[in-house]
Write an enzyme that holds these catalytic residues in place. Structure first.
Site, short mmCIF file in Angstrom:
data_model
loop_
_atom_site.label_atom_id
_atom_site.label_comp_id
_atom_site.label_asym_id
_atom_site.label_seq_id
_atom_site.Cartn_x
_atom_site.Cartn_y
_atom_site.Cartn_z
N GLU A 84 41.94 41.65 34.09
CA GLU A 84 41.71 42.45 35.31
C GLU A 84 41.31 41.50 36.41
O GLU A 84 40.14 41.20 36.59
CB GLU A 84 40.55 43.42 35.08
CG GLU A 84 40.76 44.44 34.02
CD GLU A 84 39.44 45.13 33.72
OE1 GLU A 84 38.62 45.34 34.63
OE2 GLU A 84 39.22 45.43 32.55
N LYS A 135 38.62 47.16 43.30
CA LYS A 135 37.39 47.00 44.09
C LYS A 135 37.41 45.74 44.95
O LYS A 135 36.75 45.64 45.97
CB LYS A 135 36.17 46.98 43.17
CG LYS A 135 36.09 45.73 42.32
CD LYS A 135 34.80 45.64 41.54
CE LYS A 135 34.83 46.54 40.34
NZ LYS A 135 33.89 46.16 39.30
N HIS A 180 33.92 40.53 30.70
CA HIS A 180 34.07 39.89 32.01
C HIS A 180 33.10 38.73 32.05
O HIS A 180 31.89 38.93 31.92
CB HIS A 180 33.76 40.89 33.13
CG HIS A 180 34.19 40.40 34.49
ND1 HIS A 180 33.74 39.22 35.02
CD2 HIS A 180 35.03 40.94 35.41
CE1 HIS A 180 34.29 39.05 36.23
NE2 HIS A 180 35.08 40.07 36.48
N1 PLP Z 1 36.93 43.76 36.15
C1 PLP Z 1 35.70 44.27 36.29
C2 PLP Z 1 35.20 45.26 35.30
C3 PLP Z 1 34.88 43.85 37.35
O1 PLP Z 1 33.64 44.36 37.47
C4 PLP Z 1 35.38 42.92 38.29
C5 PLP Z 1 34.56 42.45 39.41
O2 PLP Z 1 33.41 42.67 39.53
C6 PLP Z 1 36.69 42.43 38.11
C7 PLP Z 1 37.44 42.86 37.03
C8 PLP Z 1 37.29 41.42 39.06
O3 PLP Z 1 36.61 40.21 39.04
P1 PLP Z 1 37.14 38.95 39.87
O4 PLP Z 1 37.31 39.37 41.27
O5 PLP Z 1 36.10 37.92 39.69
O6 PLP Z 1 38.46 38.57 39.25
#
Ligand code: PLP
Length: 460
Positions: free
Chosen positions: A275, A70, A198
């Site tokens: 992640e 995402k 998270h």
């Molecule tokens: N994993 C999950 C379930 C998330 O919702 C997100 C971001 O919203 C991420 C990983 C990635 O987070 P970041 O970009 O802060 O590393």
């Protein structure tokens, strides 16, 4: 090489030629003066992504990185990360389709959205994606019906009140509700194989990771008591994107390593994942945005400055991207994007208080205010660094045109590193030693080398 990324996917940047130079060439070739129409475009340094990966492996050797699609689903990023062997964390059916389309096997995908559409669960079942997250009983019921062989990861809430972005407001089961969820899963013959969390983005306190790892340990114990065989711990994302972050990545990594040693010591049989989104891509992307209109605003009343002979006018510059597109961090993270200028102003040039505005017919579409800039003109380019995370896919919402073009570049040294010729993750060099030479030398902005004029390859 696994074959996800090939040399035709990016511009190979030779030593002494920076991606900044590449951006210069692209802006020169894309002038509003000649065409009357320009669109913002990105230059992405894939070497910077490679460099981040080596740093990650060095700092968190026990953690297997997954990439949160995402954050930036551009093909160059997905391909380079697949080439580096990452797994992928997908929040939607479209994201699973995308990574499977480039050839990523289902075994390397986790469907990490605790509240999924039934169609998404069915897609995962049909296409062999077995690792799914959940944080509520209704999700378990959907999985029983649509994907009974799924392996579930229980997403727990975190202590994220200090984070900029509070994900636990929306996702994550409280510790009190975990036993009930694990019992329900057992009764429904749903396998729970692990715990995820998270801590939210922009968390200033590395101890939040340690606390969540300790909480996860408790949930592992509950699971074992109820007969679940749990062997996955997923540390989620939230890792800092840049060196300017309040807490450095290395500091967080050290806290995580100590907590893992305490609660999930080596040899305990637990596979540790993370992640990461913004960590990998933020610094790799730079965007060039053109000024499409300009307004000089004189104050109604002569100000003190005017009386004293200094420059009272303010200037509004209108851009073709705004806060409902690639600059959405202004709304969501309270950032103030600051451009660098294509042409360095000379010291005698007067500076004016300036603001930058997006294309929406809406007073909220203000990208930045109170910038002191020299007199700029329609057609001039503004360059913004660190634009890789959560910018793409939202761009141009109000322009109604297609997504911004991305030109990918990588230094030859990064490419060789990726191909395992110069460096491997096991090389015993310090992090700086491993990291420094791999990017395209974006930082060499002042030494403009005369390089070849490219016909850049763009993926997307
Ligand atoms: N994993 C999950 C379930 C998330 O919702 C997100 C971001 O919203 C991420 C990983 C990635 O987070 P970041 O970009 O802060 O590393």
């Amino acid at each position: 090489m696994a074959g996800y990324l090939s040399e035709s996917d990016f511009v190979m940047v030779e030593e002494g030629f920076s991606t900044r130079d590449l951006l210069e060439e692209l802006t020169l070739g894309t002038s509003q003066v000649t065409t009357g129409e320009v669109a913002a475009f990105f230059v992405a340094d894939l070497g910077a992504v490679v460099r981040k990966h080596f740093c990650f492996l060095k700092c968190l050797p026990r953690v297997r990185p997954f990439y949160a699609v995402k954050c930036n689903r551009s093909l160059g990023v997905l391909k380079v990360l697949a080439e580096l062997g990452l797994g992928f964390s997908c929040a939607s059916k479209a994201e699973m389709e995308l990574v499977q389309h480039i050839g990523v096997p289902a075994s390397k995908i986790i469907c990490a959205n605790p509240c999924k559409q039934i169609a998404q669960i069915k897609y995962a079942a049909k296409h062999g994606v077995r690792l799914l997250s959940f944080d509520n009983t209704v999700e378990l019921e959907k999985v029983v019906k649509s994907h009974p062989s799924a392996k579930m990861v229980l997403c727990i809430a975190t202590h994220d009140s200090y984070s900029l972005n509070h994900l636990s407001l929306k996702f994550g089961a409280s510790l009190e509700s975990c036993r009930h969820l694990l019992e329900n899963a057992k009764k429904s013959h749903v396998e729970v194989v692990g715990v995820s969390f998270h801590i939210g983005s922009g968390c200033p306190d590395p101890q939040a990771y340690a606390q969540s790892i300790a909480d996860a340990r408790l949930v592992f114990q509950m699971g074992a008591e109820l007969g679940h065989t749990m062997h996955i711990l997923d540390l989620g994302g939230g890792f800092p994107a840049s060196e300017e972050a309040k807490v450095r990545f290395e500091e967080i990594a050290s806290v995580i390593n100590s907590a893992l040693d305490l609660y999930f010591p080596e040899g305990c049989g637990v596979d540790i994942l993370a992640e990461l989104g913004r960590y990998y891509v933020t610094s790799a992307f730079t965007v060039a945005v053109s000024i499409v209109a300009k307004k000089e605003v004189l104050p109604d009343q002569p100000s003190r400055e005017e009386e004293s002979g200094s420059t009272p006018k303010t200037i509004e510059y209108h851009l073709d991207e705004g806060v409902y597109g690639i600059f959405n961090s202004v709304l969501f993270d309270n950032t103030c994007p600051t451009p660098t200028l294509q042409k360095k102003p000379c010291s005698e040039q007067p500076l004016y208080s300036s603001s930058l505005w997006g294309p929406a017919a809406d007073g909220c579409d203000c990208v930045a205010e109170g910038l002191w800039l020299p007199q700029l003109h329609v057609g001039d380019w503004l360059v913004f660094d660190n634009m890789g995370a959560y910018t793409m896919g939202t761009e141009s919402l109000l322009r109604g045109t297609k997504a911004c073009r991305i030109t990918y570049a990588m230094s030859r040294v990064a490419w060789e590193a990726l191909r395992g010729k110069l460096l491997s993750a096991e090389d015993d060099q310090d992090v700086e030693g491993v990291c420094k030479p791999l990017s395209c030398g974006w930082e060499i902005t002042d030494t403009l080398c005369v390089g070849p004029v490219f016909t850049p390859a763009s993926i997307m």
